[in-house]
Design a protein around this motif. Structure first.
Motif, PDB file in Angstrom:
ATOM      1  N   LYS A  66       0.853  -1.153   0.210  1.00  0.00           N
ATOM      2  CA  LYS A  66      -0.131   0.193   0.078  1.00  0.00           C
ATOM      3  C   LYS A  66       0.987   1.229   0.028  1.00  0.00           C
ATOM      4  O   LYS A  66       0.775   2.217  -0.799  1.00  0.00           O
ATOM      5  CB  LYS A  66      -0.856  -0.138   1.370  1.00  0.00           C
ATOM      6  CG  LYS A  66      -2.097   1.170   1.155  1.00  0.00           C
ATOM      7  CD  LYS A  66      -3.124   0.423   1.720  1.00  0.00           C
ATOM      8  CE  LYS A  66      -4.452   1.252   1.217  1.00  0.00           C
ATOM      9  NZ  LYS A  66      -5.079   2.139   1.806  1.00  0.00           N
ATOM     10  N   TYR A  69       2.114   1.718  -3.371  1.00  0.00           N
ATOM     11  CA  TYR A  69       0.937   2.126  -4.240  1.00  0.00           C
ATOM     12  C   TYR A  69       0.880   3.583  -4.232  1.00  0.00           C
ATOM     13  O   TYR A  69       0.919   4.432  -5.120  1.00  0.00           O
ATOM     14  CB  TYR A  69      -0.176   1.192  -3.923  1.00  0.00           C
ATOM     15  CG  TYR A  69      -1.433   1.964  -4.576  1.00  0.00           C
ATOM     16  CD1 TYR A  69      -1.600   1.494  -6.017  1.00  0.00           C
ATOM     17  CD2 TYR A  69      -2.322   2.717  -4.023  1.00  0.00           C
ATOM     18  CE1 TYR A  69      -2.799   2.129  -6.647  1.00  0.00           C
ATOM     19  CE2 TYR A  69      -3.287   3.417  -4.627  1.00  0.00           C
ATOM     20  CZ  TYR A  69      -3.538   2.836  -5.976  1.00  0.00           C
ATOM     21  OH  TYR A  69      -4.609   3.529  -6.385  1.00  0.00           O
ATOM     22  N   GLU A  70       0.847   4.058  -2.988  1.00  0.00           N
ATOM     23  CA  GLU A  70       0.495   5.466  -2.863  1.00  0.00           C
ATOM     24  C   GLU A  70       1.365   6.393  -3.314  1.00  0.00           C
ATOM     25  O   GLU A  70       1.113   7.424  -3.690  1.00  0.00           O
ATOM     26  CB  GLU A  70       0.014   5.681  -1.133  1.00  0.00           C
ATOM     27  CG  GLU A  70      -1.540   5.425  -0.965  1.00  0.00           C
ATOM     28  CD  GLU A  70      -1.667   5.245   0.391  1.00  0.00           C
ATOM     29  OE1 GLU A  70      -0.940   5.226   1.441  1.00  0.00           O
ATOM     30  OE2 GLU A  70      -2.973   4.769   0.818  1.00  0.00           O
ATOM     31  N   GLY A  74      -0.573   5.932  -7.268  1.00  0.00           N
ATOM     32  CA  GLY A  74      -1.712   6.141  -6.665  1.00  0.00           C
ATOM     33  C   GLY A  74      -2.381   7.177  -7.353  1.00  0.00           C
ATOM     34  O   GLY A  74      -3.452   7.395  -7.909  1.00  0.00           O
ATOM     35  N   GLU A  78      -5.709   7.887 -10.972  1.00  0.00           N
ATOM     36  CA  GLU A  78      -6.841   8.747 -11.288  1.00  0.00           C
ATOM     37  C   GLU A  78      -6.965   9.444 -12.449  1.00  0.00           C
ATOM     38  O   GLU A  78      -7.875   9.693 -13.129  1.00  0.00           O
ATOM     39  CB  GLU A  78      -6.427   9.984 -10.373  1.00  0.00           C
ATOM     40  CG  GLU A  78      -7.256   9.704  -8.681  1.00  0.00           C
ATOM     41  CD  GLU A  78      -6.959  10.677  -7.811  1.00  0.00           C
ATOM     42  OE1 GLU A  78      -6.866  11.900  -8.095  1.00  0.00           O
ATOM     43  OE2 GLU A  78      -6.645  10.136  -6.802  1.00  0.00           O
ATOM     44  N   SER A 115      -4.452  -0.842  -7.517  1.00  0.00           N
ATOM     45  CA  SER A 115      -5.090   0.333  -8.451  1.00  0.00           C
ATOM     46  C   SER A 115      -6.283  -0.171  -9.187  1.00  0.00           C
ATOM     47  O   SER A 115      -7.183   0.522  -9.405  1.00  0.00           O
ATOM     48  CB  SER A 115      -4.004   0.368  -9.807  1.00  0.00           C
ATOM     49  OG  SER A 115      -3.247  -0.972  -9.875  1.00  0.00           O
ATOM     50  N   GLN A 117      -8.936  -1.716  -7.538  1.00  0.00           N
ATOM     51  CA  GLN A 117      -9.920  -1.339  -6.422  1.00  0.00           C
ATOM     52  C   GLN A 117     -10.213   0.294  -6.629  1.00  0.00           C
ATOM     53  O   GLN A 117     -11.074   0.910  -6.359  1.00  0.00           O
ATOM     54  CB  GLN A 117      -9.402  -1.536  -4.922  1.00  0.00           C
ATOM     55  CG  GLN A 117      -9.446  -3.131  -4.827  1.00  0.00           C
ATOM     56  CD  GLN A 117      -8.835  -3.738  -3.478  1.00  0.00           C
ATOM     57  OE1 GLN A 117      -8.108  -2.854  -2.908  1.00  0.00           O
ATOM     58  NE2 GLN A 117      -9.200  -4.914  -3.038  1.00  0.00           N
ATOM     59  N   LYS A 118      -8.911   0.787  -6.821  1.00  0.00           N
ATOM     60  CA  LYS A 118      -9.005   2.492  -6.853  1.00  0.00           C
ATOM     61  C   LYS A 118      -9.818   2.966  -7.978  1.00  0.00           C
ATOM     62  O   LYS A 118     -10.807   3.555  -8.031  1.00  0.00           O
ATOM     63  CB  LYS A 118      -7.627   3.153  -6.923  1.00  0.00           C
ATOM     64  CG  LYS A 118      -7.731   4.536  -6.910  1.00  0.00           C
ATOM     65  CD  LYS A 118      -7.731   5.276  -5.587  1.00  0.00           C
ATOM     66  CE  LYS A 118      -7.767   6.783  -5.860  1.00  0.00           C
ATOM     67  NZ  LYS A 118      -7.987   7.279  -4.678  1.00  0.00           N
ATOM     68  N   SER A 121     -13.700   2.349  -7.290  1.00  0.00           N
ATOM     69  CA  SER A 121     -14.081   3.397  -6.089  1.00  0.00           C
ATOM     70  C   SER A 121     -14.232   4.730  -6.994  1.00  0.00           C
ATOM     71  O   SER A 121     -15.239   5.408  -6.825  1.00  0.00           O
ATOM     72  CB  SER A 121     -13.220   3.306  -5.013  1.00  0.00           C
ATOM     73  OG  SER A 121     -12.195   4.262  -5.081  1.00  0.00           O
TER      74      SER A 121
END
Ligand SMILES: Nc1ncnc2c1ncn2[C@@H]1O[C@H](COP(=O)(O)OP(=O)(O)OP(=O)(O)O)[C@@H](O)[C@H]1O
Length: 924
Positions: A66, A69-70, A74, A78, A115, A117-118, A121
């Motif tokens: 995580k 990822y962030e 991350g 977007e 990624s 999951q992001k 969401s």
């Protein structure tokens, strides 16, 4: 962005090794000397092997997936749902933690999972306003062959180069998914199919490079003309970067290692060249040297935000791997990608393409001759039963031929790109020489001069490097050619000894098609290039005109004085000036200016529409009264298609209908060019009633933000109508001076003239039969630019045809290749009769034996019967008995040699005739 992740030592490793990695300030990685015996004195005297590297971000052993990822992808995820591309790849030695980082483990999901999951969401938050379509594909490159990880038993897949989409994998499964869970399920299935081995360094070492690609298509809801954005996220788990010898492998494992290293070496070379390019300009990047680098091309240099996660193990025994990986990552820091919209241009030189086409054409005709000769020999012989040995020989031969054709295409293109690049380098060199000479005359020794000289040296180095690389490619082409001859010789020998003739014939045809395909691709490239050139020229023209301060009106006036027909399009602000456009003209625009104040003429395709019949047109024109007309879409604009009759054109209701028509055309046009941010439909219509001539203009425009009606209706009553509309004598073509015709696209003249004997001049039909026109008309055509329109229309039509031909050929090639891959050539012989395979069966009734109707197009399969090559079937029809044999599967041919006993049989009397027959004469 380059990130480094240091993995912790496992309890077993702790027992035999010590931790030599330190991460400082989340950026710096220190590799301690693995030799603990070295003391302080060694270190200060520089005898220590301690090393230090700085990266964009570095993660210590305590970091979780995580965290990685962030701080890495991350924020990029977007961007993906906003239509941007992102690529992340994990690089490192075997066992350093690549798969752990990318796929993760239970409780610590990896970048792929996080990624996804992001993405879902983010989609959930925006779903009320936007529609999303998420698809994914998952492939692996193993031993330089691409396999689909989402297919149970995937065959070899081929890489394609698409001028619009870039590198694509033909036949790769793309699955639409609605939740992260679904993708994860696919991911798990795919991971289980990945080729892994136990190596000395890792019990489940991935021997392939895996690429998960997620595409997100986003469209505004309830907004049929909204822009569609495509974002792409590629997540790549590379195979271990260790040297093959270091894993103590032998045999197949050693070969795997060599191929993995070939790809990674190619990747390293690309990274080196890209790093060099940042400093030195045009250096050739050898993407073509491996499948992996071709696949990652976009992620490395193109339109993508890219993260490289270099993974290293902290163990002292991994010192060499760790420093190698870190050096590699250090070089990758130099690379900069360029995020931009994909524009499908072919950056190449027409003359070079032409040269290649010429060579290919010679080769294709030679192949055709050879094939015809072989056909004659083959037809004289009777088939023989084939042994297992021969079958595996054929299998290997087919594989080698595939590889040979693919390699050839690839090498030619690489050489071509290199030459193109050096051509530009040489042009730059020439400019630099001129500049240097000027500087020497005026400034003598100056800083600028030194800089120029230095830069000249860099360009010279690049030219030399590119020439060297070109020489290698030429050598490779020669080798490939020698191999081609050798393979052909093998086929020839086999034919002369009468071995498995059908299959050999298909092999020869495959080669021929491969070459023809290549030829067509180059032809397409030439056309793309020409069209692109035209667009650029027009763009430049507008920029030039704007830069001298001319406004739209002045530009039109100047053009009018020069007799220039502005045929390619018009600026939006010029819309009102188009009110003189004639009866039934629809302007279709794509790619309208993206920047305020700039204009793109070039992309406006003007589609003249014709009246429904010539006779009707004549009668309406002769009455000088138009109270209804039909808008018919014509030839090259097959992207739009609509037809409407307006009974009361001219009155309020008619005008409302015209407006409606423009409105309804717009979404279709937009659909056709859905990737474009702007699109518009303008309907220009003219009502020439004697009492009050009216010219109306209705447009409907879509832009990123909204949709609007543009070019409002504009009417002229009586004297207000431009003179040439009402007073000009259209019956005399000689009077059509350029000035008078400027605003009259050529399709108009026919409808307004009263010369029934004049041939129709319908541009939209793409006819180019100028010989039929009289001299005066031809002369008029020249000045008015009709020939330009015609040429353009013809070019577009030809391009379209070429594209369709290429597509057909491609399908053909795929079918042939699939047939070769599945290698069932002995089916016909083992059954001892002549069979044919059908593309489609149309069951008249459900076949007996309770087998159910045959599935059409279910499997690809190729057989030969007399002069017909019939393709794509899962069943064979025995012409002697009239029975259809359902093939249980098209498995490797070892299973098929047993003959018809393995087949289910049903009568074919219930079947309609096959619909698709492809004869060799059509093929060649
Ligand atoms: N950050 C980490 N934290 C804890 N364990 C890790 C970490 N990274 C890797 N490991 C463990 O190390 C072992 C090897 O990792 P992994 O399989 O990810 O290596 P790899 O680089 O993908 O190797 P290969 O190239 O051979 O496939 C696994 O048991 C994994 O669970």
């Amino acid at each position: 962005m380059v990130a480094v992740r240091c993995r912790p030592l496992t309890p077993r490793e702790q027992a035999r090794s010590r931790d030599i990695l330190r991460v400082v300030d989340d950026k710096v990685v220190i590799v301690l000397d693995p030799d603990v015996s070295k003391d302080y004195l060694d270190r200060v005297q520089n005898r220590s092997k301690e090393k230090q590297y700085a990266f964009d971000v570095a993660f210590g052993p305590e970091s979780t997936n995580k965290d990685v990822y962030e701080k890495t992808i991350g924020s990029m995820v977007e961007g993906v749902i906003q239509g941007l591309n992102a690529t992340v790849f994990a690089y490192g030695a075997t066992g350093s933690g690549k798969t752990h980082t990318m796929a993760g483990i239970e409780g610590d999901p990896g970048l792929m999972v996080l990624s996804l999951q992001k993405i879902f969401s983010l989609i959930a938050n925006e779903e009320s306003k936007h529609e999303f379509v998420v698809t994914c594909s998952y492939l692996e490159v193993y031993n330089e062959v691409i396999y689909d990880l989402l297919e149970k038993s995937s065959g070899h897949l081929e890489l394609r180069e698409d001028p619009d989409q870039g590198i694509t994998v033909a036949g790769l499964k793309r699955i639409q998914v609605n939740s992260a869970e679904k993708i994860l399920e696919l991911l798990n299935q795919g991971n289980n199919r990945r080729k892994t081995e136990s190596t000395n360094a890792n019990a489940t070492s991935s021997r392939s490079h895996a690429v998960l690609e997620i595409t997100v298509k986003r469209k505004q809801r309830n907004h049929y003309r909204s822009q569609v954005l495509h974002g792409k996220l590629a997540l790549v788990d590379l195979a271990g970067s260790e040297r093959a010898s270091e894993t103590n492998n032998a045999g197949q494992k050693l070969r795997d290692g060599a191929n993995i290293n070939k790809s990674l070496l190619a990747l390293a070379n690309c990274i080196n060249a890209l790093g060099k390019q940042q400093k030195k300009g045009l250096a050739y990047v050898p993407y073509r040297n491996s499948k992996l680098t071709r696949l990652l091309k976009d992620g490395l240099s193109g339109n993508s935000r890219t993260v490289m996660v270099a993974t290293v193990s902290s163990g002292a025994d991994q010192y060499h791997h760790t420093t190698n990986t870190l050096k590699y990552a250090d070089r990758a820091k130099e690379i900069k990608t360029h995020i931009q919209t994909n524009v499908g241009t072919v950056d190449a030189h027409v003359a070079d393409y032409q040269r290649m086409i010429d060579n290919l054409q010679v080769e294709v005709s030679q192949l055709r001759r050879e094939l015809a000769d072989k056909e004659t020999i083959l037809n004289l012989r009777t088939p023989e039963k084939t042994s297992d040995d021969e079958l595996s020989w054929l299998d290997a031969l087919s594989h080698d031929i595939n590889e040979n054709v693919e390699e050839r295409v690839n090498l030619q293109k690489a050489l071509f790109e290199l030459e193109d690049m050096n051509m530009r380098n040489r042009a730059e060199l020439q400019q630099l020489d001129e500049l240097i000479a000027e500087q020497q005359i005026y400034d003598g020794e100056s800083e600028t001069l030194n800089e120029l000289v230095e830069h000249r040296q860099v360009v010279l180095d690049n030219i030399r490097d590119n020439d060297e690389a070109g020489a290698h490619y030429r050598q490779d082409i020669e080798l490939n050619e020698a191999q081609r001859k050798e393979l052909q010789q093998q086929i020839d020998d086999a034919i002369s000894s009468n071995r498995n003739q059908t299959y050999l014939r298909i092999l020869s045809q495959y080669r021929l098609l491969g070459m023809t395909n290549m030829e067509l691709q180059f032809q397409m490239a030439i056309r793309d290039q020409i069209i692109q050139g035209q667009r650029e020229a027009l763009d430049n023209m507008w920029r030039l005109l704007e830069s001298v301060g001319l406004n739209d009106k002045q530009i039109l006036e100047a053009a009018s004085q020069q007799g220039i027909l502005i045929e390619g399009g018009i600026m939006p602000s010029l819309m009102s000036a188009r009110s003189h456009l004639p009866l039934g003209t629809i302007g279709v625009s794509r790619n309208m200016p993206k920047k305020a104040g700039s204009a793109r003429l070039s992309n406006l395709i003007q589609v003249p529409v014709s009246l429904d019949s010539e006779a009707e047109a004549e009668s309406r024109v002769s009455k000088r009264y138009v109270n209804s007309f039909e808008v018919k879409e014509t030839s090259y604009s097959d992207t739009i298609n609509f037809e409407r009759t307006l009974p009361n054109f001219g009155d309020k209701e008619g005008i409302a209908q015209v407006k409606e028509m423009a409105k309804s055309a717009a979404p279709r046009i937009h659909q056709a060019f859905s990737a474009e941010p702007y699109s518009q439909a303008i309907l220009h219509s003219c009502n020439t009633t004697q009492a009050s001539p009216v010219i109306s203009n209705f447009g409907h425009q879509h832009s990123k933000e909204n949709e609007t009606i543009v070019g409002t209706s504009k009417s002229f009553a009586g004297s207000e109508l431009p003179k040439e509309c009402i007073h000009h004598d259209f019956s005399n073509p000689k009077e059509w001076t350029p000035t008078k015709r400027i605003r009259w696209p050529p399709s108009a003249e026919h409808h307004f003239q009263e010369r029934p004997q004049e041939p129709s001049d319908d541009i939209a039909d793409g006819m180019d039969d100028r010989s039929e026109m009289n001299e005066a008309t031809q002369c008029s055509c020249k000045t008015s630019g009709i020939h330009l329109l015609k040429a353009k229309s013809k070019q577009l039509t030809e391009n379209d045809l070429l594209q369709k031909e290429l597509l057909r050929l491609d399908t053909e090639l795929q079918d042939l290749k699939r047939g070769l891959d599945r290698s069932p050539p002995t089916q016909a012989y083992s059954c001892g009769r002549t069979y044919s395979a059908f593309t489609h069966f149309e069951p008249k009734s459900t076949p007996r034996n309770g087998l159910g109707p045959l599935r059409s197009n279910s499997e690809a399969f190729i057989m030969q019967r007399s002069n017909h090559i019939l393709r794509s079937s899962s069943a064979l029809c025995d012409h002697e008995t009239g029975h259809v044999h359902h093939l249980p599967s098209l498995s490797p041919f070892a299973n098929l040699t047993s003959g018809p006993s393995g087949c289910e049989t049903t009568s074919n009397h219930d079947m309609a005739a096959p619909r698709t027959l492809l004869s060799p004469s059509k093929l060649f």
